[in-house]
Design a protein around this motif. Structure first.
Motif, short mmCIF file in Angstrom:
data_model
loop_
_atom_site.label_atom_id
_atom_site.label_comp_id
_atom_site.label_asym_id
_atom_site.label_seq_id
_atom_site.Cartn_x
_atom_site.Cartn_y
_atom_site.Cartn_z
N ILE A 167 0.82 -1.21 0.00
CA ILE A 167 0.00 0.00 0.00
C ILE A 167 0.85 1.26 0.00
O ILE A 167 0.60 2.19 -0.77
CB ILE A 167 -0.96 -0.01 1.21
CG1 ILE A 167 -1.95 -1.17 1.07
CG2 ILE A 167 -1.71 1.33 1.31
CD1 ILE A 167 -2.85 -1.35 2.27
N ASP A 168 1.86 1.34 0.87
CA ASP A 168 2.67 2.55 0.96
C ASP A 168 4.13 2.18 1.18
O ASP A 168 4.67 2.30 2.27
CB ASP A 168 2.18 3.45 2.10
CG ASP A 168 2.78 4.85 2.03
OD1 ASP A 168 3.71 5.06 1.21
OD2 ASP A 168 2.36 5.74 2.77
N LEU A 169 4.76 1.72 0.11
CA LEU A 169 6.15 1.28 0.19
C LEU A 169 7.07 2.42 0.57
O LEU A 169 8.04 2.24 1.32
CB LEU A 169 6.58 0.69 -1.16
CG LEU A 169 7.97 0.07 -1.22
CD1 LEU A 169 8.11 -1.06 -0.21
CD2 LEU A 169 8.27 -0.43 -2.63
N LEU A 170 6.79 3.63 0.11
CA LEU A 170 7.65 4.77 0.41
C LEU A 170 7.66 5.07 1.90
O LEU A 170 8.72 5.34 2.48
CB LEU A 170 7.20 6.00 -0.38
CG LEU A 170 7.38 5.91 -1.90
CD1 LEU A 170 6.78 7.13 -2.58
CD2 LEU A 170 8.85 5.78 -2.26
N PHE A 171 6.49 5.01 2.53
CA PHE A 171 6.44 5.28 3.96
C PHE A 171 7.20 4.21 4.74
O PHE A 171 7.90 4.50 5.71
CB PHE A 171 4.99 5.33 4.45
CG PHE A 171 4.86 5.63 5.91
CD1 PHE A 171 4.95 6.92 6.38
CD2 PHE A 171 4.66 4.61 6.83
CE1 PHE A 171 4.84 7.21 7.73
CE2 PHE A 171 4.56 4.88 8.19
CZ PHE A 171 4.64 6.18 8.63
N SER A 172 7.09 2.95 4.31
CA SER A 172 7.76 1.86 5.02
C SER A 172 9.27 1.96 4.94
O SER A 172 9.99 1.41 5.78
CB SER A 172 7.31 0.51 4.46
OG SER A 172 7.85 0.28 3.17
N GLN A 173 9.78 2.65 3.93
CA GLN A 173 11.22 2.77 3.75
C GLN A 173 11.81 3.86 4.63
O GLN A 173 13.03 3.95 4.77
CB GLN A 173 11.55 3.05 2.28
CG GLN A 173 11.26 1.87 1.37
CD GLN A 173 11.38 2.23 -0.10
OE1 GLN A 173 11.40 3.40 -0.48
NE2 GLN A 173 11.43 1.22 -0.95
N GLN A 174 10.95 4.68 5.23
CA GLN A 174 11.45 5.72 6.12
C GLN A 174 11.77 5.12 7.49
O GLN A 174 10.96 4.41 8.06
CB GLN A 174 10.39 6.83 6.30
CG GLN A 174 9.98 7.50 5.01
CD GLN A 174 11.11 8.29 4.38
OE1 GLN A 174 11.95 8.83 5.09
NE2 GLN A 174 11.12 8.36 3.06
N VAL A 175 12.95 5.37 7.97
CA VAL A 175 13.32 4.93 9.31
C VAL A 175 13.09 6.12 10.24
O VAL A 175 13.90 7.04 10.32
CB VAL A 175 14.78 4.47 9.38
CG1 VAL A 175 15.13 4.01 10.79
CG2 VAL A 175 15.02 3.35 8.37
N LEU A 176 11.97 6.11 10.94
CA LEU A 176 11.57 7.25 11.76
C LEU A 176 11.80 6.95 13.24
O LEU A 176 11.49 5.87 13.72
CB LEU A 176 10.09 7.58 11.53
CG LEU A 176 9.66 7.91 10.10
CD1 LEU A 176 8.18 8.20 10.08
CD2 LEU A 176 10.44 9.08 9.55
N SER A 177 12.32 7.94 13.93
CA SER A 177 12.45 7.83 15.38
C SER A 177 11.06 7.97 15.99
O SER A 177 10.11 8.43 15.33
CB SER A 177 13.35 8.95 15.90
OG SER A 177 12.71 10.20 15.72
N PRO A 178 10.89 7.59 17.26
CA PRO A 178 9.58 7.77 17.91
C PRO A 178 9.09 9.22 17.84
O PRO A 178 7.91 9.47 17.65
CB PRO A 178 9.85 7.32 19.35
CG PRO A 178 10.96 6.33 19.23
CD PRO A 178 11.83 6.84 18.11
N ILE A 179 10.01 10.17 17.97
CA ILE A 179 9.62 11.58 17.91
C ILE A 179 9.11 11.93 16.53
O ILE A 179 8.08 12.61 16.37
CB ILE A 179 10.81 12.48 18.29
CG1 ILE A 179 11.16 12.31 19.77
CG2 ILE A 179 10.49 13.95 17.99
CD1 ILE A 179 12.38 13.08 20.20
#
Length: 294
Positions: A167-179
């Motif tokens: 559904i959202d491959l681009l979002f899944s590739q982002q390594v986001l901190s909790p903040i």
């Protein structure tokens, strides 16, 4: 509506949650949790939000979500809603619910890979969806070991099927901190709540606690869309639902969807979908009615 961390609970005698819902409207806000989630929509239609992606959903929608993927299902507007207008079957489970080393078994490699794909959200389609839906309904009448076996059978069937779409491959590739995850959810929740209103770049920047320039860079990095493009997408998706209902005049739909100008609405709608709002309505009203799956 406020995005929040959801603590998924189920009886202590079970290692995973298995529930059915029948409500006037789906009432879960834009949220996330460490459990994976398999959701079958039995009755309802509206907008499905997964990560930074928004799409139309209807009865039969089947989605597998990975841990901590923000999501919600928003019903199309209906006044008054039916008592049972929103129906779903939902399974919640942690990746290690059968033990930390269980998925390392070679026989479960396909399911292990499925869980990795689910980080982007996974739409299950076609014959695989139909088979999985029947199994999920059957699982409502099972308990204990038979239900556990059914869950593994469900997951394996999805894992080996070609009828899936991230559904959202681009979002899944982002390594986001909790903040950063919390910041993104705060931004998207505001969009969900207010896309029909006048929203300025300065407002969004303030919500994100960034300067307008930094906000634009941040939003484009996470969603691969400009803020204006994302806002327009929300508005057009909403307009599509109203148009398909076939009740309100196009001019009224234009303003209810957040567009302040009819000619601009027509231009953006045609740019996005290749047809005018009237053409879209005419096409959808000409489609034969399909009975909802039950």
């Amino acid at each position: 509506m406020k995005a929040f961390y959801e603590k998924v609970s189920h009886a202590g005698i079970n290692s995973f949650g298995y529930s059915s819902f029948s409500l006037p409207r789906f009432n879960a806000p834009f949220h996330y949790h460490p459990e994976l989630e398999l959701t079958l929509i039995e009755k309802s239609q509206g907008k499905r939000l997964v990560g930074g992606h928004v799409a139309h959903y209807e009865a039969g929608d089947l989605v597998l979500l990975g841990p901590n993927v923000p999501h919600c299902w928003l019903n199309a507007e209906a006044e008054p809603p039916e008592v049972d207008a929103a129906q779903a079957i939902v399974i919640h489970f942690r990746a290690d619910f059968a033990g930390e080393t269980f998925l390392a078994l070679p026989e479960l490699l396909a399911i292990q890979q499925l869980f990795q794909k689910a980080q982007a959200g996974l739409l299950i389609k076609g014959k695989t969806r139909d088979i999985a839906a029947e199994k999920m309904r059957a699982g409502l009448h099972l308990q204990g070991f038979p239900r556990l076996l059914l869950l593994f059978d469900l997951l394996h069937g999805i894992a080996i099927s070609p009828d899936t779409e991230r559904i959202d491959l681009l979002f899944s590739q982002q390594v986001l901190s909790p903040i950063e995850t919390e910041r993104f959810q705060r931004i998207y929740t505001f969009l969900i709540e207010n896309f029909r209103e006048n929203i300025s770049l300065e407002q969004m920047a303030q919500i994100a606690n960034l300067s307008p320039t930094a906000f634009c860079r941040y939003f484009k990095k996470i969603t691969r869309k400009t803020f204006v493009d994302a806002l327009t997408e929300f508005r057009i998706k909403h307009a599509c639902q109203l148009l398909a209902a076939g009740e309100k005049p196009v001019q009224e739909i234009c303003f209810e969807s957040g567009f302040g100008n009819v000619s601009y609405f027509n231009k953006e709608f045609k740019k996005a979908l290749g047809q005018t709002p009237l053409q879209y309505r005419k096409y959808h009203l000409s489609l034969p009615l399909v009975a909802s799956r039950s």
